[in-house]
Write a protein that holds these residues in place. Structure first.
Motif, short mmCIF file in Angstrom:
data_model
loop_
_atom_site.label_atom_id
_atom_site.label_comp_id
_atom_site.label_asym_id
_atom_site.label_seq_id
_atom_site.Cartn_x
_atom_site.Cartn_y
_atom_site.Cartn_z
N ALA A 50 0.82 -1.22 0.00
CA ALA A 50 0.00 0.00 0.00
C ALA A 50 0.85 1.26 0.00
CB ALA A 50 -0.92 0.00 1.22
N TRP A 51 2.12 1.16 0.37
CA TRP A 51 2.99 2.33 0.55
C TRP A 51 3.93 2.59 -0.62
CZ3 TRP A 51 8.41 2.84 1.37
CH2 TRP A 51 8.83 4.02 1.97
N ALA A 52 4.39 1.53 -1.27
CA ALA A 52 5.41 1.66 -2.31
C ALA A 52 4.90 2.45 -3.50
CB ALA A 52 5.86 0.27 -2.76
N ARG A 53 5.79 3.21 -4.12
CA ARG A 53 5.47 3.87 -5.37
C ARG A 53 5.55 2.87 -6.51
NH1 ARG A 53 8.80 9.28 -3.93
NH2 ARG A 53 7.14 10.39 -2.85
N GLY A 54 4.78 3.13 -7.54
CA GLY A 54 4.73 2.21 -8.67
C GLY A 54 5.25 2.84 -9.94
N GLY A 55 4.54 2.59 -11.04
CA GLY A 55 4.96 3.08 -12.34
C GLY A 55 4.53 2.11 -13.42
N CYS A 202 9.61 5.54 6.67
CA CYS A 202 8.46 5.62 7.56
C CYS A 202 8.64 4.61 8.68
CB CYS A 202 7.16 5.33 6.79
SG CYS A 202 5.68 5.37 7.82
N ALA A 203 8.68 5.09 9.91
CA ALA A 203 8.80 4.22 11.09
C ALA A 203 7.41 3.70 11.46
CB ALA A 203 9.39 5.01 12.25
N VAL A 204 7.29 2.39 11.61
CA VAL A 204 6.01 1.75 11.92
C VAL A 204 5.98 1.37 13.40
CG1 VAL A 204 4.45 -0.14 11.36
CG2 VAL A 204 5.88 0.87 9.56
N LEU A 216 9.53 1.20 6.82
CA LEU A 216 9.31 1.21 5.38
C LEU A 216 10.36 2.14 4.79
CD1 LEU A 216 5.47 1.57 5.63
CD2 LEU A 216 6.57 -0.27 4.33
N LEU A 217 11.10 1.66 3.80
CA LEU A 217 12.21 2.41 3.23
C LEU A 217 12.10 2.44 1.71
CD1 LEU A 217 15.09 0.73 5.29
CD2 LEU A 217 14.01 2.94 5.79
#
Length: 263
Positions: A50-55, A202-204, A216-217
């Protein structure tokens, strides 16, 4: 409270107890079966998907059940997704999950070792690479060879993951991963050695009274994305390095509401 138990309880509540007991997860737009996979569907993978960028061209490394590949295909309707895994049983299961989904025409699942990638089906570089990588480095290995392969970095080290990702990313591409809190420095060091720069972190947290349990990196060759921000479906609170996410918070619900049935 044990972190794994917290995540298990949250997923059971948000996805549904029936799916947990029947060894499958019913998401809003697809179903994930997992009885033949060493690593089951978990919050780590769902957060990353849900967090990762796509393309346009997305590579899911260590796809397991195929859940991250399916999430990326749902989020990015113009994307072609390649999902690879070294484990034959996981590949077979992921192919079945993909074939039964609305995104079957845009996802390819292959059995492949990332350490020897590319292969005959890799004809180009990728806009986005996503991996929920093995995370145990020095701990005692599980007697189950399938779970050991999925969970221990002996099958895919952080250094190998980042070095090869740097070769496969296009000029503006980004690799996104999720790691335990105590693996943050190792992953950032591996990325730096590969010539990749941290673009988002992003620290979870499970509770703000304790240190984060996951990170999340995202890393890229360039710090300036070429994709307009309005085309990057990512929550505003996760756009900058150093942001945080609390499991069960309104931001967490917003991030996953397009996937979980009960959000």
């Amino acid at each position: 409270m044990n972190f794994c138990f917290v995540l298990y309880s949250l997923i059971r509540n948000f996805v549904g107890k029936e799916e947990m007991s029947n060894s499958y997860f019913q998401f809003r737009q697809f179903t994930v079966h997992q009885e033949r996979c060493a690593m089951k569907v978990g919050t780590d993978g769902c957060l990353l998907g849900a967090w990762a960028r796509g393309g346009e061209r997305i590579l899911d490394v260590g796809t397991g059940t195929g859940v991250i590949a399916l999430m990326m295909a749902q989020r990015f309707p113009d994307a072609c997704v390649t999902a690879i895994d070294i484990d034959a049983a996981a590949v077979s299961q992921a192919r079945e999950n993909v074939a039964a989904s609305p995104f079957a025409a845009r996802i390819e699942v292959h059995q492949a070792d990332f350490t020897t990638f590319p292969s005959p089906f890799t004809l180009h570089q990728y806009t986005s690479i996503i991996s929920n990588p093995p995370y145990f480095a020095d701990s005692l290995q599980c007697p189950d060879a399938q779970r050991t392969k999925a969970r221990h970095t002996t099958s895919l080290s952080y250094e190998t993951l980042m070095a090869h990702a740097a070769e496969l990313l296009d000029a503006d591409g980004e690799i996104s991963v999720i790691v335990p809190f105590d693996s943050l420095q190792r992953m950032e060091s591996a990325a730096a050695l590969a010539g990749l720069m941290l673009s988002r972190r992003c620290a979870v947290y499970t509770t703000m009274r304790k240190p984060p349990r996951r990170y999340l990196l995202a890393f890229r060759k360039s710090t300036i994305p070429s994709i307009p921000k309005e085309k990057q479906p990512c929550s505003p609170f996760m756009q900058r390095i150093g942001e945080s996410l609390l499991i069960g918070s309104p931001e967490y619900h917003t991030l996953l509401r397009d996937f979980y049935l009960k959000l």
